[in-house]
Motif scaffolding. Structure first.
Motif, PDB file in Angstrom:
ATOM      1  N   VAL A 172     -12.221  -8.712   4.318  1.00 61.26           N
ATOM      2  CA  VAL A 172     -11.654  -9.259   3.077  1.00 61.26           C
ATOM      3  C   VAL A 172     -12.113  -8.444   1.860  1.00 61.26           C
ATOM      4  O   VAL A 172     -11.354  -8.204   0.925  1.00 61.26           O
TER       5      VAL A 172
ATOM      6  N   ASP B 166      -7.313   1.730  -1.260  1.00 61.53           N
ATOM      7  CA  ASP B 166      -6.420   2.842  -1.593  1.00 61.53           C
ATOM      8  C   ASP B 166      -5.916   2.771  -3.029  1.00 61.53           C
ATOM      9  O   ASP B 166      -5.720   3.802  -3.677  1.00 61.53           O
ATOM     10  N   VAL B 167      -5.691   1.561  -3.511  1.00 59.54           N
ATOM     11  CA  VAL B 167      -5.252   1.422  -4.912  1.00 59.54           C
ATOM     12  C   VAL B 167      -6.381   1.906  -5.836  1.00 59.54           C
ATOM     13  O   VAL B 167      -6.142   2.601  -6.835  1.00 59.54           O
TER      14      VAL B 167
ATOM     15  N   VAL C  18     -10.048  -5.695   0.386  1.00 64.66           N
ATOM     16  CA  VAL C  18      -8.771  -6.043  -0.260  1.00 64.66           C
ATOM     17  C   VAL C  18      -9.026  -6.724  -1.603  1.00 64.66           C
ATOM     18  O   VAL C  18      -8.463  -6.338  -2.635  1.00 64.66           O
TER      19      VAL C  18
ATOM     20  N   LEU D 222      -6.455   5.622  -5.959  1.00 61.52           N
ATOM     21  CA  LEU D 222      -5.445   6.138  -6.884  1.00 61.52           C
ATOM     22  C   LEU D 222      -5.907   5.979  -8.332  1.00 61.52           C
ATOM     23  O   LEU D 222      -5.680   6.850  -9.169  1.00 61.52           O
TER      24      LEU D 222
ATOM     25  N   PHE E  12      -8.317 -18.055 -11.420  1.00 66.31           N
ATOM     26  CA  PHE E  12      -7.895 -16.772 -11.969  1.00 66.31           C
ATOM     27  C   PHE E  12      -6.506 -16.480 -11.410  1.00 66.31           C
ATOM     28  O   PHE E  12      -6.358 -16.187 -10.211  1.00 66.31           O
TER      29      PHE E  12
ATOM     30  N   THR F 176      -8.158 -18.368  -5.786  1.00 64.04           N
ATOM     31  CA  THR F 176      -9.311 -18.823  -5.023  1.00 64.04           C
ATOM     32  C   THR F 176      -9.767 -20.197  -5.494  1.00 64.04           C
ATOM     33  O   THR F 176      -9.844 -20.453  -6.696  1.00 64.04           O
TER      34      THR F 176
ATOM     35  N   LEU G 190      -7.645  -3.232  -3.665  1.00 65.05           N
ATOM     36  CA  LEU G 190      -7.525  -2.570  -2.357  1.00 65.05           C
ATOM     37  C   LEU G 190      -8.131  -1.169  -2.435  1.00 65.05           C
ATOM     38  O   LEU G 190      -7.973  -0.476  -3.436  1.00 65.05           O
TER      39      LEU G 190
ATOM     40  N   HIS H 291      -7.741 -21.059  -0.821  1.00 68.25           N
ATOM     41  CA  HIS H 291      -6.926 -20.563  -1.939  1.00 68.25           C
ATOM     42  C   HIS H 291      -5.685 -21.446  -2.077  1.00 68.25           C
ATOM     43  O   HIS H 291      -5.365 -22.226  -1.174  1.00 68.25           O
TER      44      HIS H 291
ATOM     45  N   ASP I  32       4.978 -10.748  -3.497  1.00 65.64           N
ATOM     46  CA  ASP I  32       5.829  -9.549  -3.493  1.00 65.64           C
ATOM     47  C   ASP I  32       7.300  -9.904  -3.698  1.00 65.64           C
ATOM     48  O   ASP I  32       8.054  -9.155  -4.312  1.00 65.64           O
TER      49      ASP I  32
ATOM     50  N   TYR J 239      -2.297 -16.407  -5.107  1.00 67.36           N
ATOM     51  CA  TYR J 239      -3.574 -16.305  -4.371  1.00 67.36           C
ATOM     52  C   TYR J 239      -4.702 -16.711  -5.297  1.00 67.36           C
ATOM     53  O   TYR J 239      -5.457 -15.860  -5.755  1.00 67.36           O
TER      54      TYR J 239
ATOM     55  N   SER K 117      -8.560 -18.024   4.004  1.00 62.64           N
ATOM     56  CA  SER K 117      -8.558 -16.629   4.457  1.00 62.64           C
ATOM     57  C   SER K 117      -9.682 -16.462   5.488  1.00 62.64           C
ATOM     58  O   SER K 117     -10.550 -17.331   5.610  1.00 62.64           O
TER      59      SER K 117
ATOM     60  N   PHE L  28      -3.705 -14.146 -11.197  1.00 62.67           N
ATOM     61  CA  PHE L  28      -3.340 -12.747 -11.450  1.00 62.67           C
ATOM     62  C   PHE L  28      -2.267 -12.278 -10.471  1.00 62.67           C
ATOM     63  O   PHE L  28      -1.226 -11.771 -10.855  1.00 62.67           O
ATOM     64  N   THR L  29      -2.521 -12.495  -9.177  1.00 59.92           N
ATOM     65  CA  THR L  29      -1.652 -11.920  -8.135  1.00 59.92           C
ATOM     66  C   THR L  29      -0.332 -12.672  -8.013  1.00 59.92           C
ATOM     67  O   THR L  29      -0.298 -13.899  -8.018  1.00 59.92           O
TER      68      THR L  29
HETATM   69  C1  FAD Z   1     -10.366 -13.548  -0.446  1.00 58.15           C
HETATM   70  C2  FAD Z   1      -9.396 -13.218  -1.530  1.00 58.15           C
HETATM   71  C3  FAD Z   1      -9.494 -13.866  -2.744  1.00 58.15           C
HETATM   72  C4  FAD Z   1      -8.563 -13.604  -3.768  1.00 58.15           C
HETATM   73  N1  FAD Z   1      -8.642 -14.316  -4.926  1.00 58.15           N
HETATM   74  C5  FAD Z   1      -7.717 -14.114  -5.891  1.00 58.15           C
HETATM   75  C6  FAD Z   1      -7.737 -14.897  -7.112  1.00 58.15           C
HETATM   76  O1  FAD Z   1      -8.587 -15.779  -7.312  1.00 58.15           O
HETATM   77  N2  FAD Z   1      -6.780 -14.655  -8.024  1.00 58.15           N
HETATM   78  C7  FAD Z   1      -5.812 -13.709  -7.839  1.00 58.15           C
HETATM   79  O2  FAD Z   1      -4.989 -13.551  -8.726  1.00 58.15           O
HETATM   80  N3  FAD Z   1      -5.753 -12.968  -6.708  1.00 58.15           N
HETATM   81  C8  FAD Z   1      -6.681 -13.154  -5.728  1.00 58.15           C
HETATM   82  N4  FAD Z   1      -6.615 -12.436  -4.560  1.00 58.15           N
HETATM   83  C9  FAD Z   1      -5.516 -11.497  -4.349  1.00 58.15           C
HETATM   84  C10 FAD Z   1      -5.942 -10.051  -4.451  1.00 58.15           C
HETATM   85  O3  FAD Z   1      -6.255  -9.740  -5.798  1.00 58.15           O
HETATM   86  C11 FAD Z   1      -4.801  -9.216  -3.899  1.00 58.15           C
HETATM   87  O4  FAD Z   1      -4.657  -9.520  -2.516  1.00 58.15           O
HETATM   88  C12 FAD Z   1      -5.079  -7.731  -4.061  1.00 58.15           C
HETATM   89  O5  FAD Z   1      -5.123  -7.394  -5.429  1.00 58.15           O
HETATM   90  C13 FAD Z   1      -3.990  -6.914  -3.392  1.00 58.15           C
HETATM   91  O6  FAD Z   1      -2.725  -7.317  -3.836  1.00 58.15           O
HETATM   92  P1  FAD Z   1      -1.602  -7.718  -2.783  1.00 58.15           P
HETATM   93  O7  FAD Z   1      -2.168  -8.643  -1.790  1.00 58.15           O
HETATM   94  O8  FAD Z   1      -0.426  -8.155  -3.580  1.00 58.15           O
HETATM   95  O9  FAD Z   1      -1.281  -6.376  -2.026  1.00 58.15           O
HETATM   96  P2  FAD Z   1      -0.387  -5.186  -2.566  1.00 58.15           P
HETATM   97  O10 FAD Z   1      -0.799  -4.812  -3.936  1.00 58.15           O
HETATM   98  O11 FAD Z   1       1.024  -5.528  -2.321  1.00 58.15           O
HETATM   99  O12 FAD Z   1      -0.854  -4.024  -1.601  1.00 58.15           O
HETATM  100  C14 FAD Z   1      -0.342  -3.898  -0.280  1.00 58.15           C
HETATM  101  C15 FAD Z   1      -0.260  -2.437   0.076  1.00 58.15           C
HETATM  102  O13 FAD Z   1       0.443  -1.670  -0.904  1.00 58.15           O
HETATM  103  C16 FAD Z   1      -0.332  -0.563  -1.330  1.00 58.15           C
HETATM  104  N5  FAD Z   1      -0.220  -0.450  -2.791  1.00 58.15           N
HETATM  105  C17 FAD Z   1      -0.264  -1.461  -3.673  1.00 58.15           C
HETATM  106  N6  FAD Z   1      -0.151  -1.014  -4.943  1.00 58.15           N
HETATM  107  C18 FAD Z   1      -0.042   0.319  -4.849  1.00 58.15           C
HETATM  108  C19 FAD Z   1       0.085   1.337  -5.807  1.00 58.15           C
HETATM  109  N7  FAD Z   1       0.093   1.099  -7.130  1.00 58.15           N
HETATM  110  N8  FAD Z   1       0.195   2.607  -5.357  1.00 58.15           N
HETATM  111  C20 FAD Z   1       0.144   2.857  -4.025  1.00 58.15           C
HETATM  112  N9  FAD Z   1       0.026   1.934  -3.086  1.00 58.15           N
HETATM  113  C21 FAD Z   1      -0.086   0.681  -3.472  1.00 58.15           C
HETATM  114  C22 FAD Z   1      -1.753  -0.872  -0.911  1.00 58.15           C
HETATM  115  O14 FAD Z   1      -2.504   0.274  -0.544  1.00 58.15           O
HETATM  116  C23 FAD Z   1      -1.583  -1.747   0.293  1.00 58.15           C
HETATM  117  O15 FAD Z   1      -1.512  -0.986   1.440  1.00 58.15           O
HETATM  118  C24 FAD Z   1      -7.527 -12.649  -3.551  1.00 58.15           C
HETATM  119  C25 FAD Z   1      -7.455 -11.971  -2.331  1.00 58.15           C
HETATM  120  C26 FAD Z   1      -8.368 -12.244  -1.325  1.00 58.15           C
HETATM  121  C27 FAD Z   1      -8.236 -11.507  -0.019  1.00 58.15           C
END
Ligand code: FAD
Length: 372
Positions: free
Chosen positions: A345, A354-355, A348, A358, A123, A154, A352, A199, A129, A152, A193, A125-126
């Motif tokens: 984990v 907090d997201v 998140v 919101l 998948f 998995t 997340l 991942h 930054d 990221y 992780s 998606f992410t």
């Molecule tokens: C074990 C594990 C498996 C995963 N597997 C997958 C996978 O298979 N495919 C995939 O695509 N992703 C995967 N992910 C990634 C996961 O979807 C992201 O880590 C998660 O969506 C958070 O995105 P980020 O890490 O970019 O953090 P960010 O979105 O950058 O968030 C970091 C901080 O910013 C704040 N923030 C973010 N957006 C906003 C907003 N709109 N408004 C206010 N504050 C905000 C949050 O509160 C947080 O404090 C996985 C993550 C983990 C831990």
């Protein structure tokens, strides 16, 4: 509510408890004593799960699945997780995910092999930054030329293709199925992780794929992603509730032993009572959200509430159980130490906390959605 499930769901629950006791816990014990490696254990879980009927719960009837509804899946996850097993994710076979209801050529090339276990999907998606730009595709005749990155994925090192969210020209976002061995696709990094899962990060440099690999039409990508994440969110809430029940049972045993040895302080009883309240509320919210979902009502906000509360409750319960249990619970392989990492984990992944808070506010204030 879990106490008043219709008989067919009580039956599913009973079978899940039997499966955990007969298959998952003995495998966990064998692996812990060094008698079984991780991959062999996973394979045994998959085979046993197929025989017990759990493996195909997430699959459409056309592919031999039982298409279990949300409530049945929640009951199963909650019951299995209440034994705190390993390899819970392997009990359930791959669902169609964002490929649900696709037509040809995606159906034969990706969906069918995925559900039959001949291909593995990721998948995508992410994004990182610091990515120079969001992953995008430009049309070139019947093909797409893709450049970008996903950070990221998995089990990314094991997959055959990646359902990748991207901008398609200026038409909107869509998922595109990309074979991982296409020229221009590279794995930048493979990493683990703290919950023990693996991942990979992918890079796409002028990757050419047929335009027929677009899932649906551009513009449908984010709703598809949100639907997929929403489904897995409730299952994560169910897992968190089940594991929290295991921690409470573990803690109860510990406190009873202390009681026999001389008594449990009032301050400890107070904390224990508070944890029980949280787990009771988390489990109640989970089943309410699952029942609402089963009626076909929009239950995005209720799923969010259940996921945030259940995963945060699990974290709190584990943390307190370690605090009340002392240093022994911090030995690397202690079940509470393992759960400490896993529960962190869960706050998140799939959104997340907090997201999601919101999103709750937006659902109510901007879209008029959500019940209390
Ligand atoms: C074990 C594990 C498996 C995963 N597997 C997958 C996978 O298979 N495919 C995939 O695509 N992703 C995967 N992910 C990634 C996961 O979807 C992201 O880590 C998660 O969506 C958070 O995105 P980020 O890490 O970019 O953090 P960010 O979105 O950058 O968030 C970091 C901080 O910013 C704040 N923030 C973010 N957006 C906003 C907003 N709109 N408004 C206010 N504050 C905000 C949050 O509160 C947080 O404090 C996985 C993550 C983990 C831990």
């Amino acid at each position: 509510m879990p106490e008043s499930l219709p008989p067919e769901f009580q039956q599913i629950e009973a079978v899940a408890h039997d499966f955990a006791r007969a298959v998952l816990l003995p495998l966990k014990e064998r692996a812990a004593s060094g008698g079984l490696d991780d991959e062999a254990a996973r394979q045994q879980v998959i085979e046993a799960s197929k025989a017990a009927g759990f493996f195909r719960m997430t699959q459409p009837a056309e592919y031999g699945g039982s298409e279990a509804g949300t409530l049945a899946l929640v009951v199963t996850h909650d019951a299995l997780a209440s034994h705190n097993p390993r390899w819970l994710a392997d009990v359930f076979g791959p669902g169609p995910g964002v490929l649900a209801n696709v037509g040809e050529p995606l159906k034969s090339a990706y969906l069918a092999p995925l559900l039959e276990g001949h291909k593995r999907a990721g998948f995508g998606f992410t994004e990182r930054d610091d990515a120079p730009h969001y992953t995008r595709a430009e049309r070139d005749g019947d093909e797409l030329i893709i450049s970008g990155q996903k950070s990221y994925v998995t089990r990314g090192a094991e997959i055959d293709f990646l359902n990748t969210l991207m901008e398609v020209g200026d038409e909107g976002r869509a998922f595109v199925a990309i074979d991982t061995d296409r020229p221009g696709v590279s794995q930048e990094r493979v990493f683990g992780s703290i919950d023990g899962t693996q991942h990979a990060a992918f890079k796409f440099e002028n990757v050419r794929v047929p335009a027929s690999h677009i899932v649906g039409v551009p513009g449908e990508g984010m709703p598809k992603a949100m639907r997929q994440i929403g489904n897995t969110r409730l299952m994560m809430a169910a897992e968190a509730v089940g594991r929290a029940r295991w921690v409470i049972a573990h803690l109860t045993g510990h406190l009873r032993r202390l009681e026999q040895a001389g008594g449990v302080k009032e301050s400890v009883r107070l904390r224990y009572g508070e944890l029980r309240i949280k787990v009771y509320v988390a489990r109640s919210a989970l089943y309410r959200a699952a029942r609402l979902d089963a009626t076909g009502e929009n239950s995005v906000n209720e799923g969010i509430a259940a996921k945030v509360f259940a995963t945060e409750t699990l974290s709190e319960v584990v943390d307190e159980a370690i605090q009340l249990g002392g240093g022994a619970a911090l030995e690397t392989d202690h079940p509470l130490a393992v759960l400490y990492n896993e529960s962190r984990v869960m706050r998140v992944a799939e959104g997340l906390s907090d997201v999601l808070r919101l999103n709750m506010a937006r659902g109510a204030l901007d879209l008029g959605k959500g019940t209390l």
